[in-house]
Every structure is written in C-alpha cells, then in structure tokens.
Design a protein around this motif. Structure first.
Motif, PDB file in Angstrom:
ATOM      1  N   ILE A 145       0.889  -1.306  -0.031  1.00 53.23           N
ATOM      2  CA  ILE A 145      -0.127   0.019   0.123  1.00 53.23           C
ATOM      3  C   ILE A 145       1.044   1.332  -0.061  1.00 53.23           C
ATOM      4  CG2 ILE A 145      -1.745   1.181   1.181  1.00 53.23           C
ATOM      5  CD1 ILE A 145      -2.658  -1.749   2.625  1.00 53.23           C
ATOM      6  N   ASP A 146       0.923   1.982  -1.215  1.00 52.31           N
ATOM      7  CA  ASP A 146       1.630   3.130  -1.127  1.00 52.31           C
ATOM      8  C   ASP A 146       3.007   2.932  -1.024  1.00 52.31           C
ATOM      9  OD1 ASP A 146      -0.655   4.552  -1.828  1.00 52.31           O
ATOM     10  OD2 ASP A 146      -0.910   5.073   0.401  1.00 52.31           O
ATOM     11  N   GLY A 147       3.753   1.757  -1.346  1.00 54.37           N
ATOM     12  CA  GLY A 147       5.187   1.513  -1.256  1.00 54.37           C
ATOM     13  C   GLY A 147       5.495   0.971  -0.082  1.00 54.37           C
ATOM     14  N   ASN A 148       4.631   0.675   1.072  1.00 51.70           N
ATOM     15  CA  ASN A 148       4.889   0.001   2.215  1.00 51.70           C
ATOM     16  C   ASN A 148       3.974  -1.445   2.247  1.00 51.70           C
ATOM     17  OD1 ASN A 148       6.819   2.058   3.113  1.00 51.70           O
ATOM     18  ND2 ASN A 148       4.813   3.152   3.354  1.00 51.70           N
ATOM     19  N   MET A 149       4.921  -2.386   2.568  1.00 48.60           N
ATOM     20  CA  MET A 149       4.243  -3.580   2.781  1.00 48.60           C
ATOM     21  C   MET A 149       4.164  -4.179   4.137  1.00 48.60           C
ATOM     22  SD  MET A 149       6.894  -6.009   0.702  1.00 48.60           S
ATOM     23  CE  MET A 149       6.605  -7.730   1.579  1.00 48.60           C
ATOM     24  N   GLY A 198       6.063  -3.736  17.768  1.00 53.08           N
ATOM     25  CA  GLY A 198       4.664  -3.934  17.504  1.00 53.08           C
ATOM     26  C   GLY A 198       4.407  -4.201  15.888  1.00 53.08           C
ATOM     27  N   PRO A 199       3.215  -3.525  15.297  1.00 52.81           N
ATOM     28  CA  PRO A 199       3.403  -3.875  13.850  1.00 52.81           C
ATOM     29  C   PRO A 199       4.504  -3.005  13.007  1.00 52.81           C
ATOM     30  CG  PRO A 199       1.295  -3.283  14.802  1.00 52.81           C
ATOM     31  CD  PRO A 199       2.247  -3.222  15.843  1.00 52.81           C
ATOM     32  N   VAL A 200       4.917  -3.674  12.176  1.00 48.52           N
ATOM     33  CA  VAL A 200       6.162  -3.020  11.588  1.00 48.52           C
ATOM     34  C   VAL A 200       5.965  -3.264   9.871  1.00 48.52           C
ATOM     35  CG1 VAL A 200       7.873  -3.543  13.208  1.00 48.52           C
ATOM     36  CG2 VAL A 200       7.713  -5.246  11.560  1.00 48.52           C
ATOM     37  N   TYR A 201       6.619  -2.375   9.197  1.00 48.21           N
ATOM     38  CA  TYR A 201       6.344  -2.505   7.698  1.00 48.21           C
ATOM     39  C   TYR A 201       7.854  -2.251   7.001  1.00 48.21           C
ATOM     40  CZ  TYR A 201       6.441   2.758   7.704  1.00 48.21           C
ATOM     41  OH  TYR A 201       6.660   3.822   7.819  1.00 48.21           O
ATOM     42  N   GLN A 202       7.982  -2.578   5.900  1.00 49.43           N
ATOM     43  CA  GLN A 202       9.138  -2.430   5.444  1.00 49.43           C
ATOM     44  C   GLN A 202       8.706  -1.762   3.962  1.00 49.43           C
ATOM     45  OE1 GLN A 202      10.373  -6.639   5.302  1.00 49.43           O
ATOM     46  NE2 GLN A 202      12.399  -5.975   6.136  1.00 49.43           N
ATOM     47  N   PRO A 203       9.572  -1.304   3.286  1.00 47.22           N
ATOM     48  CA  PRO A 203       9.374  -0.581   1.742  1.00 47.22           C
ATOM     49  C   PRO A 203       9.395  -1.842   0.873  1.00 47.22           C
ATOM     50  CG  PRO A 203      11.173   0.589   2.845  1.00 47.22           C
ATOM     51  CD  PRO A 203      10.966  -0.654   3.809  1.00 47.22           C
ATOM     52  N   CYS A 204       8.147  -1.779  -0.055  1.00 46.94           N
ATOM     53  CA  CYS A 204       8.041  -2.846  -0.808  1.00 46.94           C
ATOM     54  C   CYS A 204       9.202  -3.031  -1.951  1.00 46.94           C
ATOM     55  CB  CYS A 204       6.641  -2.620  -1.761  1.00 46.94           C
ATOM     56  SG  CYS A 204       6.233  -3.637  -3.019  1.00 46.94           S
ATOM     57  N   PRO A 205       9.688  -4.224  -1.792  1.00 43.89           N
ATOM     58  CA  PRO A 205      10.926  -4.507  -2.731  1.00 43.89           C
ATOM     59  C   PRO A 205      10.522  -4.619  -4.263  1.00 43.89           C
ATOM     60  CG  PRO A 205      10.253  -6.552  -1.741  1.00 43.89           C
ATOM     61  CD  PRO A 205       9.286  -5.481  -1.318  1.00 43.89           C
ATOM     62  N   VAL A 206       9.186  -4.496  -4.522  1.00 43.84           N
ATOM     63  CA  VAL A 206       8.609  -4.782  -5.925  1.00 43.84           C
ATOM     64  C   VAL A 206       8.597  -3.164  -6.539  1.00 43.84           C
ATOM     65  CG1 VAL A 206       6.835  -5.381  -7.323  1.00 43.84           C
ATOM     66  CG2 VAL A 206       7.540  -6.795  -5.537  1.00 43.84           C
ATOM     67  N   CYS A 207       7.992  -2.285  -5.590  1.00 45.83           N
ATOM     68  CA  CYS A 207       7.706  -0.786  -6.151  1.00 45.83           C
ATOM     69  C   CYS A 207       8.818  -0.040  -5.709  1.00 45.83           C
ATOM     70  CB  CYS A 207       6.459  -0.293  -5.418  1.00 45.83           C
ATOM     71  SG  CYS A 207       5.075  -1.105  -5.704  1.00 45.83           S
ATOM     72  N   MET A 208       9.657  -0.183  -4.664  1.00 50.08           N
ATOM     73  CA  MET A 208      10.520   0.720  -4.240  1.00 50.08           C
ATOM     74  C   MET A 208      11.874   0.061  -4.381  1.00 50.08           C
ATOM     75  SD  MET A 208       8.336   2.884  -3.049  1.00 50.08           S
ATOM     76  CE  MET A 208       9.298   4.224  -1.817  1.00 50.08           C
ATOM     77  N   PHE A 209      12.987   0.922  -4.284  1.00 50.33           N
ATOM     78  CA  PHE A 209      14.360   0.254  -4.146  1.00 50.33           C
ATOM     79  C   PHE A 209      14.844  -0.313  -2.867  1.00 50.33           C
ATOM     80  CE2 PHE A 209      14.784   4.137  -1.771  1.00 50.33           C
ATOM     81  CZ  PHE A 209      15.804   3.755  -0.816  1.00 50.33           C
ATOM     82  N   VAL A 210      15.454  -1.278  -3.050  1.00 48.39           N
ATOM     83  CA  VAL A 210      16.075  -2.046  -1.898  1.00 48.39           C
ATOM     84  C   VAL A 210      17.177  -1.247  -1.185  1.00 48.39           C
ATOM     85  CG1 VAL A 210      17.272  -4.258  -0.966  1.00 48.39           C
ATOM     86  CG2 VAL A 210      15.250  -4.318  -2.700  1.00 48.39           C
ATOM     87  N   CYS A 211      17.248  -1.123  -0.129  1.00 44.06           N
ATOM     88  CA  CYS A 211      18.347  -0.023   0.578  1.00 44.06           C
ATOM     89  C   CYS A 211      19.577  -0.806   0.264  1.00 44.06           C
ATOM     90  CB  CYS A 211      17.918  -0.015   2.066  1.00 44.06           C
ATOM     91  SG  CYS A 211      19.357   1.098   2.841  1.00 44.06           S
ATOM     92  N   PRO A 212      20.730  -0.049  -0.256  1.00 41.83           N
ATOM     93  CA  PRO A 212      22.033  -0.387  -0.499  1.00 41.83           C
ATOM     94  C   PRO A 212      22.854  -0.872   0.871  1.00 41.83           C
ATOM     95  CG  PRO A 212      22.082   1.807  -1.048  1.00 41.83           C
ATOM     96  CD  PRO A 212      20.583   1.371  -0.765  1.00 41.83           C
TER      97      PRO A 212
END
Length: 95
Positions: A11-15, A24-38
């Motif tokens: 949802i909006d780049g976060n999964m 508690g509840p956590v999210y990560q940037p979507c590896p499909v839509c967003m870049f993977v942090c280098p």
C-alpha cells in the motif's frame, strides 16, 4: 492514456512485515515498487504505531533499549540495551 495497476504487494510503497515483539506492527518498503536499501539490503523495519522518531526513541528508552538505525534508510536494524550504547561527551569523544 496509461492505466496504472496498484501493486498487489503493498500500500503506497509499504508492505506489512509482521508484528515485532517490541516494536509492534512493522512495515518495510516494498521490494517490488521501491528500491532495496543498499546499506541494510532491505532488512530495516519501520514501526507502524509511531509517526516520529523521537517518540519511538523515548518509548524504547523507557524499555531500556535503543534502536540501531540504518544510516541510509533509517529503518530499525537492531535493538540493543541502553547500557551498551557508548556515552558521547561534548567533544564528541566516546568514553
């Protein structure tokens, strides 16, 4: 006219990335839509219940913990006991 299809993974780049025992509840940037942090290679997580970093840091301090943040994306990559965090003096020298 281009038709854009929403990402099915986020949802909006976060999964959602689960429920962390402390954060508690956590999210990560979507590896499909967003870049993977280098820097952390996508391992950084973000607490969903906090909108500001100082609030999260204060909450963790009350639990005797400090967050180790990725220097690039600022995701939490680890939690450590506060007594292991080196004290920094005014001259920026560690004790």
């Amino acid at each position: 006219m281009a038709i854009y299809i929403d990402c099915l993974y986020c949802i909006d780049g976060n999964m959602p990335a689960g429920i962390h025992g402390v954060l508690g509840p956590v999210y990560q940037p979507c590896p499909v839509c967003m870049f993977v942090c280098p820097s952390c290679e996508g391992d950084g997580i973000f607490a969903a219940d906090y909108t500001c970093l100082p609030c999260l840091r204060q909450r963790l301090a009350r639990l005797g913990l400090a967050a180790v943040l990725c220097g690039y994306c600022l995701g939490v990559v680890d939690l450590i006991p506060i007594d292991t965090v080196p004290e920094v003096t005014r001259d920026d020298h560690h004790h």
